[in-house]
Design an enzyme around this catalytic site. Structure first.
Site, PDB file in Angstrom:
ATOM      1  N   ALA A 558      -5.232  48.700 148.615  1.00  0.00           N
ATOM      2  CA  ALA A 558      -3.890  48.192 148.293  1.00  0.00           C
ATOM      3  C   ALA A 558      -3.176  49.145 147.344  1.00  0.00           C
ATOM      4  CB  ALA A 558      -3.975  46.801 147.686  1.00  0.00           C
ATOM      5  N   GLY A 560      -0.249  50.054 147.135  1.00  0.00           N
ATOM      6  CA  GLY A 560       1.067  49.611 146.709  1.00  0.00           C
ATOM      7  C   GLY A 560       1.061  48.763 145.460  1.00  0.00           C
ATOM      8  N   ASP A 561      -0.011  48.033 145.192  1.00  0.00           N
ATOM      9  CA  ASP A 561      -0.045  47.158 144.022  1.00  0.00           C
ATOM     10  C   ASP A 561      -0.060  47.936 142.707  1.00  0.00           C
ATOM     11  OD1 ASP A 561      -0.028  44.305 144.807  1.00  0.00           O
ATOM     12  OD2 ASP A 561      -1.731  44.897 146.011  1.00  0.00           O
ATOM     13  N   PRO A 562      -1.034  48.809 142.466  1.00  0.00           N
ATOM     14  CA  PRO A 562      -1.004  49.516 141.184  1.00  0.00           C
ATOM     15  C   PRO A 562       0.212  50.417 141.038  1.00  0.00           C
ATOM     16  CG  PRO A 562      -2.728  50.404 142.607  1.00  0.00           C
ATOM     17  CD  PRO A 562      -2.245  49.144 143.242  1.00  0.00           C
ATOM     18  N   GLY A 565       3.060  48.193 140.100  1.00  0.00           N
ATOM     19  CA  GLY A 565       2.956  47.725 138.721  1.00  0.00           C
ATOM     20  C   GLY A 565       3.329  48.780 137.705  1.00  0.00           C
TER      21      GLY A 565
END
Length: 807
Positions: A558, A560-562, A565
């Site tokens: 994933a 895209g998540d870190p 953020g």
């Protein structure tokens, strides 16, 4: 989303001196420059070496790097060789008039001739590959070596290997965002600081998920094959009648919806497939059912159906298609970069502040264009002694869940902000777990997930049922005394609840509120659901990743998540700096997919310049030859990169092949490219007899960039991270002792910022926040709990009332 006319630039009052080299340094400077700061870039005679990196464009003054131009928009270029006395003197003349020093000079130069010492007002950030201490501090590195040692690559690729190495600048961008956040926080504090940023440690944020999950789910630390990742299934890219579809299925409800969409509803109710790991154990059976069905319609058609069904899917575009996508064009996600006579497009900064957005594109300077400028006047008197943590006194209400939003607020909390996390007993943070079965709630397993603990440390936690009038009213009271709100609900949720920016800013007019929709708050895709993998799929990154004969390849569970953020924290800090200067609040519309475009920037720019993103190279590199992941003893792998021609000769001798080192046909990368396969075989023969760590050590001793491909859990045993105190012990109810990764920035010469408190249990701080901060009496708290508006126990799925969902 065109830039409003006459919009101010939020960092226009800041002056930055950029010294040294590398993509990470350049991207930190770009973040400042495109938000209006005056960035003075010191380049050596002949220009920054990055000016010679492909793809090249004709500027009218010769051919130069398009990527470098994109990294250098809106900066000023001055010539100064800081390795010489005259260059150091020039830097020292400029620094009294600067607010920020970004210093990425080689360590021996920094230590021999430090800059900014004695300037009490200055925020100085020193960027290095592995930090200024520890056994790796003098290692040679490339972007892929850093990420290999950060645990990023081990889980991606064929089960038998090699692990798949995403090329480009992903590691540099990730580290640059962390560095920017640390510097921006120091600026917010109003006092000078000296910071140390490790590019290596910054990239561990990408592998934290697997490192945390491996404690209770060791299945996450296996390669299951291309486009397969634990702990869920299906997650990957699949061929359609036309195009490719990125599929991410996590929850049981999503799997049922997927099966209904493709015409096999009975499979969605099969008890063997309730949770992701069970589906992964049957992946061959499941793919045999759904892969042929996906061929029946185009990716565009499936995506439209997925939006209707609220499924987190995306069309996977190539780079040329991405550049022309109407949704992105309408948001000015790409803009023109100018360098001399050259014009091409690159990604704009994704931090879309609605009142004070960044510059879209811009002009890059020629080398030494501003050599004649005088030293700016010195800044004012020395600032007061800084408080221990730069964001002390900042209060943030955190309405986010999962990974991206909580990582944003964790960075703020690590830097000293008071972060109040708001959940609901009916809808707790989904990183507490999504298992609907009764035992999950009866045994309070939602308090036992280490992922949640890692992402939510240093925060207070309360519960409020925001579907109830009294819950909404309490949130509004909380916002009155808050500086910022962060939320990542589905786009329509807060407006339906009467808690959108218009409503909350009525409570506090100078509020900064950050929203993190997948594709933006407006436009045809505004209601599309997404996970971090969905964002990677939609960015086009899979089309340039992996080997040429693979399908488009998901690079990480994933990404895209870190990345989302880190970008979110940067956006919030820019808006807060603007508010500190002007008193103006605003909403931030952060489309998380646009955050991924910076990772894809080399290929996006190549597609704009040449019409083609270039071939998929697998683990090879467009400039460094040889480059790849090589097999070692005990099923290990080591990344090896000949970072220049001299390093190649050292590499050949280190593997016992002086004949290759002395072969004139191999003296250049172009010559080595012709025999690349044979050179890879020679390296693999040598590495096969050694462990990954031994191979790395031998090659690093010879001055060759090399790094063991570490599994995320192995980071906890890494000697370098141990020497730097990177892993901190924490104790938490229901989990007990566990290890927390540190922030990748620290005060120079000191240890990491402390983990001051563990992640809250559900509703743990209801009394402290609602009673202490808002002044509710004990009997009021008891009534709220009896009515289910607050509480400390998650409500089982079967007992939840039909209310407006808040996920």
């Amino acid at each position: 989303m065109p830039r409003p006319p006459h919009a101010v630039l939020p960092l226009a009052a800041i002056r930055v001196l950029e010294v040294g080299g590398g993509t990470a340094l350049s991207y930190v400077g770009k973040l400042f420059a495109d938000f209006g700061a005056e960035v003075l870039k010191l380049e050596p005679p002949g220009g920054d070496p990055l000016r010679r990196q492909a793809p090249l464009v004709e500027t009218g003054e010769g051919r130069e790097s398009a990527l470098f131009a994109w990294l250098s928009t809106n900066k000023r270029s001055l010539t100064a060789d800081t390795a010489a006395a005259s260059g150091l003197e020039r830097a020292r003349q400029l620094l009294p008039g600067c607010d920020v020093l970004l210093d990425a000079r080689p360590r021996d130069e920094r230590e021999a001739a430090p800059l900014g010492i004695g300037l009490q007002h200055l925020v100085a950030a020193e960027l290095s590959d592995f930090g200024d201490s520890g056994p790796y501090r003098d290692f040679a590195a490339t972007d892929t070596v850093l990420r290999a040692l950060a645990g990023v690559f081990a889980c991606t690729g064929p089960a038998e290997g090699p692990p798949s190495l995403l090329g480009g600048i992903a590691g540099a961008v990730t580290a640059a965002l962390a560095a920017f956040n640390a510097v921006a926080a120091a600026l917010w504090s109003g006092a000078g600081r000296r910071l140390e940023i490790s590019l290596h440690e910054a990239n561990i944020a990408v592998a934290e998920y697997q490192a945390a999950q491996s404690v209770t789910n060791p299945e996450v630390e296996r390669r299951y094959g291309v486009n397969r990742f634990a702990p869920t299934c299906p997650l990957g890219v699949y061929r359609c009648k036309e195009g490719w579809l990125g599929v991410s299925v996590v929850t049981p409800a999503q799997f049922r919806g997927f099966c209904e969409m493709i015409g096999i509803p009975e499979i969605g109710h099969d008890p063997r497939f309730v949770v992701g790991l069970d589906r992964l154990r049957h992946v061959e059976e499941l793919e045999a059912l759904f892969v042929p069905r996906l061929l029946g319609r185009s990716a565009e058609e499936w995506f439209a159906e997925a939006i209707r069904r609220r499924l987190p899917f995306a069309v996977v575009p190539d780079m040329a298609t991405l550049l022309q996508t109407p949704t992105h064009r309408a948001r000015d996600a790409f803009a023109t970069v100018e360098r001399g006579n050259a014009r091409f497009e690159g990604p704009t900064l994704p931090q879309r502040l609605t009142r004070t957005p960044p510059l879209p594109g811009g002009r890059a300077p020629r080398a030494g264009e501003h050599d004649g400028m005088a030293a700016p006047p010195a800044r004012g008197p020395a600032a007061p002694r800084p408080v221990p943590l730069p964001l002390a006194g900042l209060r943030v209400v955190d309405l986010s869940m999962g990974w991206a939003g909580p990582l944003c607020t964790r960075q703020l909390a690590d830097l000293g902000a008071e972060v109040i996390k708001v959940e609901a007993c009916q809808y707790p943070d989904w990183w507490r777990g999504v298992d609907p079965r009764p035992a999950f709630f009866a045994e309070r397993r939602y308090e036992q997930d280490v992922r949640f603990a890692v992402l939510n440390r240093n925060k207070a936690g309360i519960t409020l049922d925001l579907t109830r009038p009294e819950g909404k009213a309490l949130l509004k009271r909380l916002v009155r005394d808050a500086d910022a709100v962060v939320e990542n609900y589905a786009r329509e949720v807060l407006p339906k609840l009467g808690l959108d920016y218009a409503a909350l800013s009525a409570e506090r007019p100078d509020l900064v509120m950050l929203s993190m929709p997948a594709f933006g708050l407006e436009g045809p895709w505004r209601d599309a659901r997404a996970y971090g993998s969905t964002l990677e799929h939609a960015s086009g990154l899979p089309t340039v990743s992996g080997a040429a004969d693979w399908p488009p390849t998901t690079n990480q569970l994933a990404y895209g998540d870190p990345i989302g953020g880190l970008n979110a924290a940067a956006a919030l800090l820019v808006a807060l700096l603007h508010r500190r200067r002007t008193g103006e609040g605003q909403q931030i519309d952060l489309a998380q997919v646009e955050c991924m475009f910076t990772l894809a920037a080399p290929w996006i720019i190549a597609a704009s310049v040449t019409g083609d993103a270039g071939p998929r190279l697998g683990n090879r590199h467009p400039e460094l030859v040889p480059h790849g992941a090589f097999p070692c003893r005990d099923e290990g792998w080591t990344v090896v990169a000949a970072q220049d021609d001299a390093a190649w000769a050292r590499l050949a001798r280190a593997i016992g092949r002086p004949d290759l080192a002395e072969d004139p046909a191999l003296a250049t990368a172009a010559g080595r490219r012709i025999r690349e396969g044979a050179l890879e075989e020679a390296i693999a023969t040598w590495t096969a007899g050694r462990t990954a760590e031994a191979a790395m050590a031998a090659l690093q001793a010879a001055g060759v960039a090399a790094g063991a491909v570490l599994w995320p859990s192995a980071l906890k045993r890494d000697p370098h991270l141990a020497a730097r105190g990177f892993w901190q012990d924490a104790e938490r109810p229901f989990i007990g002792r566990h290890e927390q990764p540190s922030a990748p920035f620290r005060e120079a010469g000191k240890g990491p910022y402390a983990v001051r408190r563990p992640a809250p249990t559900l509703g743990q701080d209801n009394t402290a926040v609602l009673g202490g901060l808002l002044g509710l009496r004990p009997e009021e708290l008891q009534r709220l709990e009896a009515e289910g508006i607050i509480g400390c126990d998650a409500v089982p799925v079967a007992q939840r009332k039909a209310r407006t969902p808040i996920i």
